[in-house]
Enzyme design. Structure first.
Site, PDB file in Angstrom:
ATOM      1  N   HIS A 143      19.420   6.587 -21.054  1.00  0.00           N
ATOM      2  CA  HIS A 143      18.977   5.426 -21.839  1.00  0.00           C
ATOM      3  C   HIS A 143      18.104   5.877 -23.001  1.00  0.00           C
ATOM      4  O   HIS A 143      17.652   7.022 -23.034  1.00  0.00           O
ATOM      5  CB  HIS A 143      18.159   4.467 -20.948  1.00  0.00           C
ATOM      6  CG  HIS A 143      16.849   5.070 -20.490  1.00  0.00           C
ATOM      7  ND1 HIS A 143      16.776   5.993 -19.465  1.00  0.00           N
ATOM      8  CD2 HIS A 143      15.579   4.911 -20.938  1.00  0.00           C
ATOM      9  CE1 HIS A 143      15.521   6.361 -19.289  1.00  0.00           C
ATOM     10  NE2 HIS A 143      14.770   5.724 -20.174  1.00  0.00           N
ATOM     11  N   ASP A 165      14.527   4.314 -25.079  1.00  0.00           N
ATOM     12  CA  ASP A 165      13.460   3.359 -24.772  1.00  0.00           C
ATOM     13  C   ASP A 165      13.395   2.280 -25.855  1.00  0.00           C
ATOM     14  O   ASP A 165      13.493   2.576 -27.048  1.00  0.00           O
ATOM     15  CB  ASP A 165      12.107   4.081 -24.677  1.00  0.00           C
ATOM     16  CG  ASP A 165      12.045   5.007 -23.458  1.00  0.00           C
ATOM     17  OD1 ASP A 165      12.916   4.890 -22.577  1.00  0.00           O
ATOM     18  OD2 ASP A 165      11.119   5.847 -23.399  1.00  0.00           O
ATOM     19  N   HIS A 170      17.831   9.886 -22.989  1.00  0.00           N
ATOM     20  CA  HIS A 170      17.290  10.761 -21.946  1.00  0.00           C
ATOM     21  C   HIS A 170      17.638  10.200 -20.568  1.00  0.00           C
ATOM     22  O   HIS A 170      18.046   9.043 -20.450  1.00  0.00           O
ATOM     23  CB  HIS A 170      15.777  10.956 -22.110  1.00  0.00           C
ATOM     24  CG  HIS A 170      14.988   9.682 -22.229  1.00  0.00           C
ATOM     25  ND1 HIS A 170      14.986   8.890 -23.360  1.00  0.00           N
ATOM     26  CD2 HIS A 170      14.174   9.047 -21.342  1.00  0.00           C
ATOM     27  CE1 HIS A 170      14.214   7.837 -23.173  1.00  0.00           C
ATOM     28  NE2 HIS A 170      13.711   7.901 -21.949  1.00  0.00           N
ATOM     29  N   ARG A 183       9.325  13.061  -6.923  1.00  0.00           N
ATOM     30  CA  ARG A 183       8.698  13.304  -8.225  1.00  0.00           C
ATOM     31  C   ARG A 183       8.051  12.008  -8.709  1.00  0.00           C
ATOM     32  O   ARG A 183       8.581  10.916  -8.456  1.00  0.00           O
ATOM     33  CB  ARG A 183       9.752  13.753  -9.237  1.00  0.00           C
ATOM     34  CG  ARG A 183       9.283  13.781 -10.677  1.00  0.00           C
ATOM     35  CD  ARG A 183      10.360  14.330 -11.604  1.00  0.00           C
ATOM     36  NE  ARG A 183       9.893  14.384 -12.967  1.00  0.00           N
ATOM     37  CZ  ARG A 183      10.161  13.457 -13.888  1.00  0.00           C
ATOM     38  NH1 ARG A 183      10.889  12.409 -13.606  1.00  0.00           N
ATOM     39  NH2 ARG A 183       9.687  13.595 -15.107  1.00  0.00           N
TER      40      ARG A 183
HETATM   41  O1  AKG Z   1      10.373   9.814 -15.365  1.00  0.00           O
HETATM   42  C1  AKG Z   1      10.717  10.291 -16.429  1.00  0.00           C
HETATM   43  O2  AKG Z   1      10.650  11.495 -16.678  1.00  0.00           O
HETATM   44  C2  AKG Z   1      11.244   9.407 -17.538  1.00  0.00           C
HETATM   45  C3  AKG Z   1      11.087   7.956 -17.296  1.00  0.00           C
HETATM   46  C4  AKG Z   1      11.697   7.140 -18.382  1.00  0.00           C
HETATM   47  O3  AKG Z   1      12.518   7.580 -19.142  1.00  0.00           O
HETATM   48  C5  AKG Z   1      11.275   5.742 -18.547  1.00  0.00           C
HETATM   49  O4  AKG Z   1      10.472   5.245 -17.718  1.00  0.00           O
HETATM   50  O5  AKG Z   1      11.747   5.095 -19.520  1.00  0.00           O
HETATM   51 FE   FE2 Z   2      12.795   6.317 -20.855  1.00  0.00          FE
END
Ligand code: AKG
Ligand code: FE2
Length: 338
Positions: free
Chosen positions: A217, A219, A273, A283
């Protein structure tokens, strides 16, 4: 499942999606991982330069702008948020997720907006649309509920306050670099109360070579500031290939969001990403979304020409939600091309 178990019932609930994969994964001798890609270090910017003399300041501003236009993702150190606050926030985060699942899922624990807890992907019709994660998504309109739950003067609240200043500072720096001498755009439209904080947890995953922690996605904000632990799992698209981000202790990751890309007419890039899971360990990450109020009009800062049609943040959000509902994934800025 035991009543006190904090783990969301992924395998049981999404049995139809996973089929026999767990068994196949367990009995396989050679583990092929379709998500295994090369690891890179993101550009690292030392923000102490911003508060030094003119010369260092200009260098630092240039490093930020270069990284935002060439990578869309970079890491910062000396960002003004102490190791102590980061560690205390992580403790609170772990505490939140370690509550019993039934409590996370069924109760409005924080007195905040409803549905701030989510897990899995209820609308997924294929594995590629599924995210093996759980999250608390807090609108920062009201920190009161959170304060009641966590210890008073919560490190989460303190972090949100500090990280807002950082987001504002970086946005101003990026705008200045475009030649906007005294832009008040971000100060006027992005307030602490229009931003969001999402705490993510990616549980260890028995089919981690086949399922995302977070689907690919971009952001939908101006920029995101991410604090992640040492496990790794974040991957981003670079020159048409996925690469994996090597975690740097105490660094924060900054990524440009769709709104910034529209505002700067594509100079800074909102990069796709995703997160991959780990078969052995969980994690944690915390994403801070620097957003304007819903009625903010997003259009190019420059009068010259613009790639995208103008839209309000509210229109953008609604379009994204509709696209996800109807197509299973986000279409994003492509929808608003002129
Ligand atoms: O947890 C991550 O490394 C990325 C999280 C992410 O891309 C988001 O919350 O939009
Ligand atoms: Fe993100």
């Amino acid at each position: 499942m035991e009543l006190e178990d904090s783990e969301p019932p992924f395998l049981k609930t999404y049995k139809a999606l996973f089929g026999d994969m767990v068994e196949e994964e367990r009995t396989k001798r050679v583990h092929e991982n379709m998500f295994s890609v090369d690891e890179y270090e993101l550009p690292l910017v030392d923000l102490s330069g911003l508060s030094l003399g003119n010369f260092d300041r200009e260098d630092c501003k240039k490093a930020i702008a270069d990284a935002a236009s060439r990578w869309g993702f970079f890491q910062v150190v000396n960002h003004g948020i102490s190791t102590d606050i980061l560690a205390r926030m992580k403790l609170e985060q772990v505490k939140l997720f370690k509550q019993p699942f039934y409590k996370k899922a069924n109760e409005n624990v924080f007195n905040l907006a409803k549905n701030c807890y989510s897990w899995g992907s209820p609308t997924a019709t294929s594995l590629m649309q599924f995210s093996w994660s759980e999250a608390f998504h807090f609108p920062l309109t009201n920190m009161k509920g959170l304060r009641e739950f966590t210890s008073f003067s919560s490190p989460i609240e303190e972090y949100a306050r500090l990280v807002f200043d950082l987001a504002q500072n970086i946005s101003e720096t990026l705008a200045e670099h475009l030649g906007c001498k005294s832009t008040t755009f971000f100060v006027e439209n992005c307030k602490p109360s229009s931003c969001y904080l999402r705490m993510n947890r990616y549980p260890q995953c028995p089919i981690s070579s086949k399922v995302f922690g977070f689907v690919p996605h971009t952001d939908s904000d101006f920029l995101t500031i991410l604090y992640q632990d040492h496990i790794g799992g974040l991957q981003l698209m670079r020159d048409g290939e996925w690469i994996s981000v090597k975690p740097t202790p105490d660094a924060l990751i900054i990524n440009i969001g769709d709104l910034f890309q529209a505002w700067c007419n594509g100079v800074y890039k909102s990069i796709e990403h995703r997160v991959v899971t780990n078969p052995e360990v969980e994690r944690f990450s915390v994403a801070y979304f620097f957003c304007p109020s819903y009625d903010t009009l997003i259009k190019s800062y420059s009068e010259k020409h613009s790639i995208y049609k103008e839209f309000t943040f509210e229109e953008y959000r609604q379009q994204v939600q509709e696209d996800v509902k109807h197509t299973g994934s986000k279409i994003g800025l492509r929808r608003f091309l002129r």
